[in-house]
Design an enzyme around this catalytic site. Structure first.
Site, PDB file in Angstrom:
ATOM      1  N   HIS A  93       0.820  -1.218   0.000  1.00  0.00           N
ATOM      2  CA  HIS A  93       0.000   0.000   0.000  1.00  0.00           C
ATOM      3  C   HIS A  93       0.850   1.262   0.000  1.00  0.00           C
ATOM      4  O   HIS A  93       0.376   2.330  -0.389  1.00  0.00           O
ATOM      5  CB  HIS A  93      -1.021  -0.016   1.156  1.00  0.00           C
ATOM      6  CG  HIS A  93      -0.479   0.255   2.524  1.00  0.00           C
ATOM      7  ND1 HIS A  93      -0.232  -0.737   3.441  1.00  0.00           N
ATOM      8  CD2 HIS A  93      -0.172   1.410   3.144  1.00  0.00           C
ATOM      9  CE1 HIS A  93       0.201  -0.207   4.571  1.00  0.00           C
ATOM     10  NE2 HIS A  93       0.252   1.104   4.415  1.00  0.00           N
ATOM     11  N   ASP A 140       1.189  -7.769   2.273  1.00  0.00           N
ATOM     12  CA  ASP A 140       1.287  -6.326   2.044  1.00  0.00           C
ATOM     13  C   ASP A 140       2.754  -5.907   1.933  1.00  0.00           C
ATOM     14  O   ASP A 140       3.342  -5.355   2.859  1.00  0.00           O
ATOM     15  CB  ASP A 140       0.602  -5.582   3.191  1.00  0.00           C
ATOM     16  CG  ASP A 140       0.341  -4.121   2.869  1.00  0.00           C
ATOM     17  OD1 ASP A 140       0.879  -3.638   1.858  1.00  0.00           O
ATOM     18  OD2 ASP A 140      -0.373  -3.457   3.628  1.00  0.00           O
ATOM     19  N   SER A 158       4.050   2.303   8.379  1.00  0.00           N
ATOM     20  CA  SER A 158       3.758   1.322   7.340  1.00  0.00           C
ATOM     21  C   SER A 158       5.028   1.015   6.558  1.00  0.00           C
ATOM     22  O   SER A 158       5.698   1.922   6.066  1.00  0.00           O
ATOM     23  CB  SER A 158       2.689   1.855   6.388  1.00  0.00           C
ATOM     24  OG  SER A 158       1.447   1.953   7.009  1.00  0.00           O
TER      25      SER A 158
END
Length: 749
Positions: free
Chosen positions: A87, A223, A654
């Site tokens: 992402h 991810d 992230s």
């Protein structure tokens, strides 16, 4: 909302309990004196210098800040390869996707350096050093200063400090405030501008579970994505050029395929964006009763309209994939945070802290004179802010949720230049180039029909919900003439505006005229909203925010004085932090238990070919059926996909590396859990968890699924006492005494 999402705070709230090892976003330069013994007891084998050093290679040299803090990445090869989240690179993947080459759907794996794809606009920054400059700034500040005077002095001194730190180098720097403006630190970076996409799984792996599973456990998402940093021939930052070469970094992380077990030490280094852990009860109440419900309402409508157009047209689906993901992520975040603030009784906990603080203040006249007004200033400020919070929120979410109005905003400064009797050619040309740069990406991923429907719905919400006295006269005039159907209002704006057609905008930029801008409804409307906001909202809220700022600074200083033996860490503000804890399961509620890991079997249990969030690629199904996991399987023969730790992270983390006690990469952090969505405001000891993509699943996807084993040969993969896959690669211990080029200039200074 500045006061809700951007405050720089403290932590720990002064509760009379021992600090939990898993709580805290610590500045790595202070590990030795603050946390090292705790970390050793939990399993850390490295020295503080092996984690953070200015003059020698250390873990910090493998940690990368992407795009100034939007995400984190880590260096995993000697030729500049980075690991981050899918992402985090989603915009780059979308940017390079077309209907013929849909990398979002199919994935992408470069076969060699030449096949790697340009990541337009992406930057990668290494921290060179951090320095406490509090004394330099605080000695110039006085208690009698207004907040504006104080801010001006801080800005001026910060500019001087940054200039001194970077002069004669290719570094960039920032000075940031901590603990509500009581302390200040300098951060010096080396930023690389040529970043390229190396590999990414299809969204059916990288985004498996979609919005449904976002912020949820159990999770089964791969991810991750791979990038690479390029430099000029001398290893220095350079703009994109085919002659550039892969960067030779100071250090890269080895990847451990030993796997993790419950209780194992886990450390995360990265760039957490923003937490509000010192937010008072009045600030939290405003967030969950006014600001966040408004954001959810507006974003929900925007998502509905976008999804309708994306489902109907594959081209639009690609164009709006990244935009949709961005809106959706925090749409669900605001829902979750509001829900968990209530469930976890955060407001009452805040009130108890404030009562304790006030009792301490009132015990001595000197304290009362110094800190007695702190909470009053904060509470009065939030009370005054109530009148403006919705217009402020709607301005950002509804008005400039319209893409055509946002582009109109970019053209607004040009109007003032063109209206001058003799416009400055250099000034005008700078604005033209600025708009051209914006327009390049804007129109590539722009669909008129989608934006027209979004604009209609958002302007309708704004018109119905915001007091008419605060609305611009020009906007009310358009609605009166073209309404009450807001699709007619939007149709008028788009039909009359040159911004709905890239060719019309190009023609204008070749021969810009003030009267053309004056007749353009999108430009005029954007300017009218902006003017109204600056004159009637921002002007008032800046005074209120100054009052809250002063109260917060006093409150935080008082808390630290109230608890002199407590170890405090500053709130997240996109600077490098370290958090440590353990691999751990949890009980989310009565009679419910969550294991600390998930497996590929769970992916197959969720598989649903009729739901695009839960489609599983046929090749992955076949690998599962044949149990073809290779060396990436756990001892019990399963393939673990994700695992949990109790590390303290937030947005910006992230892509952060999850590192074991030996300094080896064991996973890539990508999310938090639903039950602790209030964690950015109040850390939840028992239930707050970080969701991690297991490095073994990442390597399995690269190797077994994608067949890109050539990428693995660039990495240092380790298992137990076996030799590394690249046995010539040095460990931190072997290189710690050897100064590296990235830091040489700083060392000489």
């Amino acid at each position: 909302m500045k006061r809700i999402v951007g405050l720089v705070l403290v932590l720990m709230f002064g509760f009379q309990i021992a600090s939990r090892a898993n709580e805290g976003m610590w500045l790595p330069m202070f590990i030795d004196r603050l946390n090292y013994e705790d970390m050793q007891k939990m399993g850390l084998k490295l020295t503080p210098e092996e984690i953070y050093s200015v003059n020698h290679s250390s873990l910090k040299d493998a940690i990368v800040m992407l795009n100034g803090g939007s995400c984190t990445a880590e260096v995993i090869s000697k030729d500049g390869m980075l690991l981050t989240n899918h992402h985090c690179a989603y915009g780059v993947i979308q940017q390079n996707s077309t209907e013929e080459h849909n990398y979002l759907e199919d994935g992408f794996w470069a076969g060699n350096y030449g096949e790697e794809l340009k990541a337009d606009g992406m930057t990668a920054s290494f921290l060179v050093r951090m320095e406490d400059v509090s004394d330099k700034i605080n000695e110039a500040l006085q208690d009698t200063m207004s907040e504006d005077e104080r801010s001006q002095v801080i800005r001026q001194l910060s500019q001087t400090i940054k200039k001194e730190a970077t002069e004669g180098t290719d570094y960039n720097a920032s000075v940031k405030s901590f603990f509500g403006g009581n302390e200040f630190y300098l951060f010096v970076y080396k930023t690389y501008r040529d970043v390229r996409l190396v590999g990414a799984p299809p969204s059916s792996i990288g985004k498996f579970g979609g919005n449904t599973d976002n912020w949820m456990w159990p999770r089964h998402t791969g991810d991750f994505s791979l990038l690479r940093i390029y430099s000029d021939q001398e290893g220095e930052p350079a703009d994109f050029d085919q002659k550039n070469v892969p960067l030779k970094p100071n250090y890269h992380l080895p990847l451990s395929i030993d796997g993790v077990e419950k209780g194992d030490f886990a450390m995360i280094m990265g760039y957490p964006g923003s937490t509000d852990r010192y937010l008072t009860a009045s600030g939290v109440e405003m967030a969950i009763t006014k600001d966040q419900p408004a954001r959810v309402k507006i974003r929900g409508k925007r998502l509905d309209v976008m999804k309708e157009h994306m489902d109907a047209d594959k081209k639009v689906d690609i164009q709006y994939a990244s935009k949709y993901a961005g809106v959706s992520n925090y749409y669900k975040y605001f829902i979750g945070q509001t829900e968990q603030i209530k469930n976890n009784d955060v407001i009452e906990k805040k009130k108890e802290l404030e009562k304790e603080f006030q009792r301490w203040v009132n015990k001595k006249p000197a304290r009362k004179a110094k800190y007695g007004d702190a909470l009053n200033l904060i509470n009065e400020g939030y009370k005054e802010l109530e009148e403006y919070i919705l217009p402020q929120t709607y301005f950002g979410e509804a008005v400039f949720g319209s893409e055509i109005l946002l582009m109109g905003y970019y053209l607004s400064p040009m109007r003032g230049i063109l209206e001058q009797k003799d416009p400055d050619p250099k000034q005008l040309n700078a604005q033209i180039q600025r708009v051209k740069s914006r327009a390049k990406d804007f129109y590539k991923d722009y669909d008129v029909a989608t934006d027209k429907d979004v604009t209609a719905e958002l302007l309708k919400i704004y018109y119905n919900d915001i007091d008419k006295d605060i609305q611009p006269e020009y906007f009310k005039k358009i609605v009166k003439r073209k309404g009450p159907d807001f699709h007619d209002v939007a149709d008028y704006i788009f039909r009359k505006s040159m911004l709905s057609d890239t060719n019309e905008l190009k023609d204008f930029l070749n021969k810009p005229k003030a009267r053309k801008l004056d007749r353009d409804p999108a430009v005029r409307l954007a300017g009218a909203f902006l003017s109204k906001y600056r004159n009637e909202i921002s002007a008032k809220t800046s005074e209120i925010n100054a009052k809250i700022d002063r109260g917060n600074r006093l409150f935080i200083a008082g808390l630290r004085e109230m608890n002199p033996d407590k170890k405090y860490y500053p709130n997240a503000n996109s600077t490098m932090r370290l958090t440590y804890g353990q691999v751990l399961d949890y009980y989310p509620r009565d009679a419910v238990y969550y294991n600390y890991y998930t497996t590929l079997e769970g992916v197959m249990e969720k598989k649903d070919p009729t739901d695009d969030e839960f489609i599983v690629p046929d090749r992955l199904v076949k690998l599962y059926e044949n149990k073809n996991y290779g060396r990436y399987a756990a001892d019990d023969g399963t393939l673990r996909v994700n695992f949990l730790t109790n590390n303290d992270i937030t947005g910006g983390n992230s892509g952060s590396p999850v590192i074991n006690g030996k300094g080896e990469l064991i996973g890539c952090a990508f999310d938090g859990n639903w039950e602790a969505m209030s964690g950015d405001i109040f850390f939840e000891d028992e239930i707050q968890r970080t969701i991690v993509a297991d490095i073994r699943y990442i390597l399995f996807v690269i190797d077994k699924y994608a067949g890109a084993s050539h990428l693995l040969r660039q990495m240092t993969i380790v298992k137990s006492e076996e030799e590394t896959q690249k046995s010539t690669e040095p460990s931190i211990k072997e290189v710690k005494e050897a100064p590296k080029s990235q830091n040489n200039a700083e060392r000489k200074k």
